[in-house]
Design a protein around this motif. Structure first.
Motif, PDB file in Angstrom:
ATOM      1  N   ASN A   1      71.071 -77.538 -19.874  1.00 49.09           N
ATOM      2  CA  ASN A   1      70.825 -78.319 -21.090  1.00 49.09           C
ATOM      3  C   ASN A   1      71.686 -79.589 -21.096  1.00 49.09           C
ATOM      4  O   ASN A   1      72.634 -79.702 -21.876  1.00 49.09           O
TER       5      ASN A   1
ATOM      6  N   GLU B   1      62.557 -78.578 -20.288  1.00 51.30           N
ATOM      7  CA  GLU B   1      63.581 -78.049 -19.379  1.00 51.30           C
ATOM      8  C   GLU B   1      63.176 -76.677 -18.856  1.00 51.30           C
ATOM      9  O   GLU B   1      63.300 -76.390 -17.654  1.00 51.30           O
TER      10      GLU B   1
ATOM     11  N   THR C   1      65.235 -84.267 -18.320  1.00 57.84           N
ATOM     12  CA  THR C   1      65.208 -83.898 -19.727  1.00 57.84           C
ATOM     13  C   THR C   1      64.445 -84.932 -20.540  1.00 57.84           C
ATOM     14  O   THR C   1      64.023 -85.975 -20.033  1.00 57.84           O
TER      15      THR C   1
ATOM     16  N   LEU D   1      67.466 -73.149 -25.824  1.00 60.46           N
ATOM     17  CA  LEU D   1      66.819 -72.925 -24.526  1.00 60.46           C
ATOM     18  C   LEU D   1      67.031 -71.506 -24.008  1.00 60.46           C
ATOM     19  O   LEU D   1      66.299 -71.066 -23.111  1.00 60.46           O
TER      20      LEU D   1
ATOM     21  N   ASN E   1      68.841 -78.382 -27.315  1.00 58.07           N
ATOM     22  CA  ASN E   1      68.447 -79.521 -26.477  1.00 58.07           C
ATOM     23  C   ASN E   1      68.059 -80.712 -27.357  1.00 58.07           C
ATOM     24  O   ASN E   1      68.333 -80.727 -28.571  1.00 58.07           O
TER      25      ASN E   1
END
Length: 844
Positions: free
Chosen positions: A158, A213, A65, A202, A196
């Motif tokens: 996430n 991601e 991430t 996401l 995120n």
């Protein structure tokens, strides 16, 4: 033979020894599942522990991430299947027509994704319990299921948002369970843990892959292309449990089998919930239309995509009272998701052959006989080259094939720009064609369809997203087949070469890459100018907005030519040069109409009362696309800052009283002293119909009175409508992603690079009158400017002759108004150029 048997016995004994060391989640973590929230790194530790002690598990880190947390998947199946795992994977791609050859295995792939929304935090906890059960060799049911499938578990899509929530909650929670929802632990601060690092949702990014991601996950997803994908979520604490089948609207591209399997899963899961006395609902609220969800994207890629929603969410925490006074605990929520995951493994095993058969049929039938109305899509070569390059990047990410259109005449199709069908046009080798006769047929049709068919107007998200509008490209949709004549070779970039210093380097202003190039030059203290008028020099023509990097004024820059050339090469920007500042047509380079671009100091307002998603979109744009410095300011403290440090302040969508009276006064004093304020979406309400501002929601008092009268008449009628139709009545005044053509003023900096047209994605019903004393840089000229997407009948007829983008002087400064979000979810590519215009060119 004897040696082989001895070796087999040794391997079995070794495996049994390894299995014996597997710990339960409670043994490993030191607490029962549901007692507290597990930090992400401890989940990773547990997955590594299980994988290290079970030879039938493959643990893969597929990325990381923005905050450097690992992104992992666990792949597990029977011993026999794991021994031929690569063959199973490639056989699956062969079924989809993505690899040549015939499959020899018959093992479906069941992918489960958890915690795409960080504060829907039961997901990762349920993933831990699910993983243990499926990996446990002493569980006969799970071991039997694994003979007929490969399971892929993504325990936390996430991690950054999840840890944001979990770390906050673990700090705030009471040791003794406190279900009072007024207690601090049940009320997250801004921005919450849903999104995120860059505050993107996401679960709206599957197709667009704006976020890192998504980009990394979808690379792995494309390598497997599963038959089943479960997306685990949470909903409000007062809701019970939702599971497939999904709600209307259901996209017309979905197959009968995709509907049928959702029903099979729903009924099987309901059986277990009924035994436990748990409540649930199906076929409501969560539809299958917008292509970038964790259920629809897999659906459009041949899988069975399903959303699972447990009641609870971030508000529930470790346990909270719902509306009827029951305590919704974390352990109870884990049980719901765990049960759904086990049910999915069971029905996948029971229907393994049918899943593979229907999956294969999906790709064969769609690639040979596409279901949608439009069979081919043409992107014209004369479209903005920078935007075309961006679109091709998106197609590549999604595995969508394209090629040269070739020279064809007499073609007829839907013209996106005009919104008209049956338009005659021709193609050339510079044009690109995306044919629906390909493995990714359905996804291609969905992303390019001009008008998605809505069999129900009550939908969970936007109703239009067509790529030619998002990228601002000239394009056509054909109802007939048009195959590529050959593969399309992306135009090769010829690197610029530094030579003798010219009088000026010249660059067309066309797209985000040009804005990033400009930002990089400004970061290096290189002085850049732009032309307010078109010009011609040495036989070359340049439109208004073109960048001019002159030798004069940059004498102080060491290695000036090398820096300009290297920077242009980095961004793929072609440099033109001139040896004179004397124009054949237009203004000479010494003219007052050749403006110097000041390197602006920029601040973005966020915090309580602002949309975290809108804030995140701007933040991400600056950091990941422009790479330009950006300060972030808390809305609630705006009155305490020294605003004189900034040249530009960006106000994302803002609600209620996020900015108090004192802060508003200070902000306007700053504008009047020469500052530039960029207001987006709901932030316009801070100025609309206020004294001293030209932004009005009605043209005249007569129009206002007429609207009020019409509203009263409708209110009388609606009292006669059935109570159950209330939601449908409410959306008659709403907008869910309607696309409108915006007429841009190319003579104003806001219109530079647009070619006079822009397509705005409307997600609000706001309608503002033309500015009487400001600049109407972008307008919705008439009701015929509507192109596609849902907009309620009550406001659709009123949207014409309204402001879309404008600028208003306030003292020595000005306010730039964006009625709609120009960079929605980071995928509305054409709006990024206009936002860059507002940031760098307006008011110079």
């Amino acid at each position: 033979m004897k040696k082989i048997l001895l070796l087999s016995a040794f391997l079995i004994l070794t495996s049994l020894g390894a299995f014996a060391q597997i710990q339960t989640p409670e043994q490993f973590l030191g607490y029962k599942p549901g007692d507290r929230f597990t930090p992400h790194h401890r989940m990773v530790d547990y997955f590594e522990h299980i994988a290290a002690n079970n030879p039938n598990i493959k643990l893969i880190q597929y990325g990381e991430t923005n905050e450097k947390r690992p992104l992992i998947i666990a792949i597990l199946s029977s011993h026999e299947n794991m021994a031929r795992l690569e063959q199973i994977r490639t056989d699956n791609l062969k079924r989809a027509g993505l690899m040549e050859g015939s499959p020899s295995t018959e093992i479906p792939i069941n992918w489960m994704s958890f915690n795409v929304h960080g504060n829907e935090s039961v997901g990762m906890e349920a993933a831990i319990s699910t993983f243990h059960t499926l990996a446990d060799p002493s569980n006969p049911k799970s071991q039997e299921w694994l003979k007929n499938q490969v399971v892929i578990i993504d325990p936390c899509i996430n991690p950054d948002g999840r840890d944001r929530y979990a770390m906050w909650y673990n700090q705030k929670m009471n040791t003794t369970l406190q279900p009072d929802l007024q207690s601090m632990e049940h009320n997250e601060p801004w921005p919450g843990g849903r999104a995120n690092h860059y505050l993107f949702d996401l679960n709206r990014d599957w197709a667009w892959q704006v976020q890192v991601e998504s980009q990394q996950r979808l690379k792995v997803y494309q390598q497997w292309m599963p038959q089943l994908h479960l997306d685990f979520h949470e909903q409000g604490i007062n809701q019970p449990f939702y599971m497939a089948p999904a709600a209307e609207p259901l996209h017309e591209q979905l197959t009968a089998w995709q509907h049928e399997f959702q029903d099979i899963f729903g009924r099987n899961t309901a059986k277990y919930f009924d035994q436990m006395g748990r409540f649930y609902f199906t076929k409501e609220r969560f539809d299958l239309l917008y292509p970038s969800y964790g259920d629809t994207y897999p659906m459009y890629n041949g899988a069975i995509g399903m959303t699972i929603e447990q009641g609870g969410g971030g508000q529930a925490g470790r346990g909270g009272f719902n509306a009827v006074g029951d305590t919704v605990t974390l352990s109870y929520r884990i049980q719901g998701h765990y049960t759904a995951a086990m049910s999915a493994a069971e029905v996948t095993s029971q229907n393994s052959k049918k899943l593979l058969e229907e999956y294969s049929n999906f790709f064969k039938s769609n690639s040979s006989n596409p279901k949608g109305k439009y069979k081919s899509f043409v992107i014209k070569g004369e479209s903005n080259a920078a935007q075309v390059a961006k679109l091709l990047e998106l197609l590549d990410k999604n595995g969508i094939q394209y090629g040269k259109a070739g020279s064809k005449t007499g073609l007829k199709g839907y013209e996106y720009q005009s919104g008209k069908s049956g338009v005659t046009f021709s193609t050339s080798d510079q044009d690109i064609v995306i044919s629906a006769y390909q493995p990714k047929s359905v996804l291609a049709q969905v992303l390019f369809e001009p008008n998605p068919v809505l069999n129900d107007s009550i939908t969970y998200d936007i109703t239009s997203w067509s790529m030619p509008y998002a990228y601002g490209l000239k394009a056509y949709a054909l109802e007939t087949r048009l195959d590529p004549t050959s593969s399309y070779q992306k135009p090769s970039f010829t690197p610029n070469v530094a030579g003798a210093t010219p009088v000026a380097y010249l660059v067309n202003w066309n797209g985000t890459r040009d804005a990033a190039f400009l930002a990089a030059l400004l970061n290096q203290k290189i002085r850049v100018k732009y032309a307010e008028f078109p010009f011609e020099v040495e036989g070359k023509s340049f439109p208004a907005g073109s960048l001019i990097i002159t030798k004069g004024g940059n004498e102080y820059v060491g290695d000036f030519d090398k820096k300009v050339v290297d920077t242009a090469n980095k961004f793929g920007v072609s440099l033109a040069t001139t040896q004179t500042g004397y124009m054949d047509k237009g203004k000479d380079f010494g003219s007052p109409n050749i403006r110097t671009i000041k390197s602006p100091k920029i601040a973005l307002v966020g915090g309580a009362g602002t949309s975290s998603l809108s804030f995140g979109e701007v933040w991400h744009f600056f950091e990941k696309e422009l790479n330009y410095p950006l300060s972030t300011l808390e809305a609630g403290s705006l009155g305490n800052y020294d605003l004189s440090r900034y040249d530009v302040i960006i106000m994302p969508s803002t609600f209620g009283s996020a900015i108090n009276g004192n802060a508003q006064t200070k902000l306007m004093d700053w504008v009047k002293a020469g500052g530039k304020l960029i207001a987006m979406d709901a932030a316009l309400n801070l100025f609309a119909n206020k004294e001293g501002f030209g932004l009005k929601t009605f043209d005249t008092e007569e129009e206002k009175k007429a609207a009020e009268k019409a509203s009263q008449e409708l209110a009388k009628q609606e009292r006669l409508e059935p109570y159950t139709e209330g939601e449908r009545i409410n959306i008659s005044s709403g907008v869910e992603g309607a696309i409108y053509e915006v007429k841009m003023d190319q003579t104003h900096p806001l219109g530079y690079g647009t070619g006079g047209k822009y397509y705005t994605l409307k997600n609000n019903s706001s309608r503002f009158a033309y500015l009487t004393e400001g600049i109407n840089a972008g307008i919705i000229a008439g009701n015929d400017s509507y192109r596609t997407g849902y907009i309620g009948y009550k406001i659709k007829s009123k949207m014409g002759q309204s402001l879309a983008i404008g600028a208003e002087r306030q003292g020595r400064g000005q306010i730039v108004y964006f009625v709609d979000n120009p960079i929605f979810r980071g995928f509305w590519e054409s709006g990024k150029l206009i936002l860059s215009n507002a940031i760098f060119l307006v008011g110079q």
